[in-house]
Design an enzyme around this catalytic site. Structure first.
Site, short mmCIF file in Angstrom:
data_model
loop_
_atom_site.label_atom_id
_atom_site.label_comp_id
_atom_site.label_asym_id
_atom_site.label_seq_id
_atom_site.Cartn_x
_atom_site.Cartn_y
_atom_site.Cartn_z
N GLN A 103 0.83 -1.20 0.00
CA GLN A 103 0.00 0.00 0.00
C GLN A 103 0.87 1.26 0.00
O GLN A 103 0.50 2.30 0.53
CB GLN A 103 -0.98 -0.02 1.18
CG GLN A 103 -2.11 -1.03 1.01
CD GLN A 103 -2.86 -0.84 -0.31
OE1 GLN A 103 -3.09 0.27 -0.77
NE2 GLN A 103 -3.24 -1.94 -0.95
N SER A 104 2.05 1.16 -0.62
CA SER A 104 2.95 2.30 -0.68
C SER A 104 2.37 3.42 -1.53
O SER A 104 2.06 3.22 -2.71
CB SER A 104 4.30 1.86 -1.25
OG SER A 104 5.06 3.00 -1.61
N ASN A 105 2.24 4.59 -0.93
CA ASN A 105 1.81 5.76 -1.69
C ASN A 105 2.94 6.29 -2.56
O ASN A 105 2.70 6.85 -3.62
CB ASN A 105 1.34 6.86 -0.74
CG ASN A 105 0.12 6.45 0.06
OD1 ASN A 105 -0.88 6.06 -0.52
ND2 ASN A 105 0.22 6.50 1.38
N ALA A 156 5.18 4.46 -4.09
CA ALA A 156 5.23 3.62 -5.30
C ALA A 156 4.12 4.03 -6.26
O ALA A 156 4.34 4.19 -7.46
CB ALA A 156 5.10 2.15 -4.91
#
Ligand code: PLP
Length: 347
Positions: free
Chosen positions: A79-81, A83
């Site tokens: 859930q990396s923002n 990325a």
């Protein structure tokens, strides 16, 4: 649309989204908690569901393009923002984008991971969990791509290199102009902090402007052994890029822990209650991993009378995580609880 390149303090900056982002007075929320709250809306923007990483990418990607990069590599949690924002920017710029994500397989494509795929990123499940192992996988991938004749550019974790942090020194200047226009003298800024680029940039911006609200970071990642030290040196290195020669002391970095929960990404009742309350009173959505935890800290300080305001909540974005499990479920429960007790205050 191809983004305009501008210059800020001698550095290249790609205009990925219109600025200034809105600065809104949260009237109903302020009345509810008894402190004047303003929200800096970095969750609003023109690209990839916005968020704080866009500000760092404006400088980082300008530098990458100047180096002749045609491919981006970034590591991150599912859930990396960072990325997702990188994948969206790569799409806009016509660059190839590779994401090295933790764990096995792609699994359910929810929230940010769904968006990553829509933006055309190549997803590499790494089979590992820790950052060092993820970084090794990214380095191997970089070598592979270079052997294939590509020009890869490896993004720093959370986009938090000194160059990325410069984006938030620039943002601090932007906020001060808005506060001046509103004739508001704010005492502090609350924001969620993990990789430290946001915090370091804001601290640098304040030094540069020699006035303005204090920066109060809420640690939601526990990423560093000594967060204040890391942020202080990041601020110094970022300053060196824009001719601000200053040694930041650890004491100058205000970072508060105790709002993260058990670990990075944990669901906390304080955050989900703060998200539900703010959504209900303002129509503004914070996220359960980052911005909602900083908001929870701010609302707690306000309801306990520790801050009077005006105070700025820097909304760093992160909304897509609301649409991924297990957060989705927790938010449904928080919305239900807010309904049964509209007078309840978080904390
Ligand atoms: C990455 C992120 C942060 C933290 O910013 P850092 O510069 O990494 O400390 C805060 N909020 C959201 C929504 C983020 O994605």
């Amino acid at each position: 649309m191809s983004p305009t390149e501008r210059e800020w303090r001698g550095l290249r900056r790609l205009e990925l989204t219109p600025t200034p982002t809105p600065l809104d007075r949260a009237e109903r929320l302020s009345d509810h908690v008894g402190a004047e709250i303003w929200i800096k809306r970095d969750d609003v923007g023109a690209i990839g569901v916005a968020g704080n990483k866009i500000r760092k990418l404006e400088f980082l990607l300008a530098a990458a393009l100047a180096e002749g990069a045609d491919t981006l590599i970034i590591v991150g949690a599912r859930q990396s923002n960072a990325a997702r924002a990188t994948a969206a920017s790569a799409a806009l710029l016509g660059l190839e984008c590779h994401l090295v994500v933790d764990g096995d397989g792609v699994g359910a494509a929810e929230g940010n991971l769904l968006l990553d795929q829509l933006f055309g990123a190549v997803i590499h499940p790494s089979g590992v969990q820790d950052w060092a192992a993820l970084e090794r996988r990214a380095r191997d991938l970089e070598e592979e791509l270079a052997r294939d004749g590509r020009h890869p550019f490896r993004m720093p974790v959370g986009c938090s290199s000194p160059m990325g942090a410069v984006g938030f020194a620039c943002a601090y200047e932007e906020l001060l102009q808005q506060l001046d226009e509103e004739q508001v003298v704010a005492e502090s800024i609350y924001h969620a902090s993990t990789s430290g680029g946001t915090h370091a940039g804001l601290v640098l911006g304040r030094k540069m402007m020699q006035r303005g609200p204090r920066i109060h970071g809420i640690d939601v990642g526990d990423l560093y052994e000594d967060a204040a030290e890391t942020i202080a040196s990041l601020a110094r290195e970022a300053g060196a890029l824009i001719a601000v020669d200053h040694e930041f002391s650890v004491e100058a970095v205000e970072i508060e822990s105790g709002h993260m929960g058990r670990c990075y990404g944990s669901i906390t009742e304080q955050a989900t209650a703060a998200i539900a309350l703010t959504a209900r009173l303002e129509g503004v959505v914070a996220d359960p991993v980052y911005s909602g935890k900083a908001l929870g800290a701010l609302l707690e300080d306000a309801t306990r009378g520790r801050i009077k305001g005006p105070v700025v909540f820097w909304h760093t974005g992160g909304t897509p995580a609301c649409f991924a499990m297990p957060y989705q479920e927790a938010l449904v429960a928080a919305a239900g609880a807010a309904e049964s007790g509209p007078g309840e205050q978080p904390g």
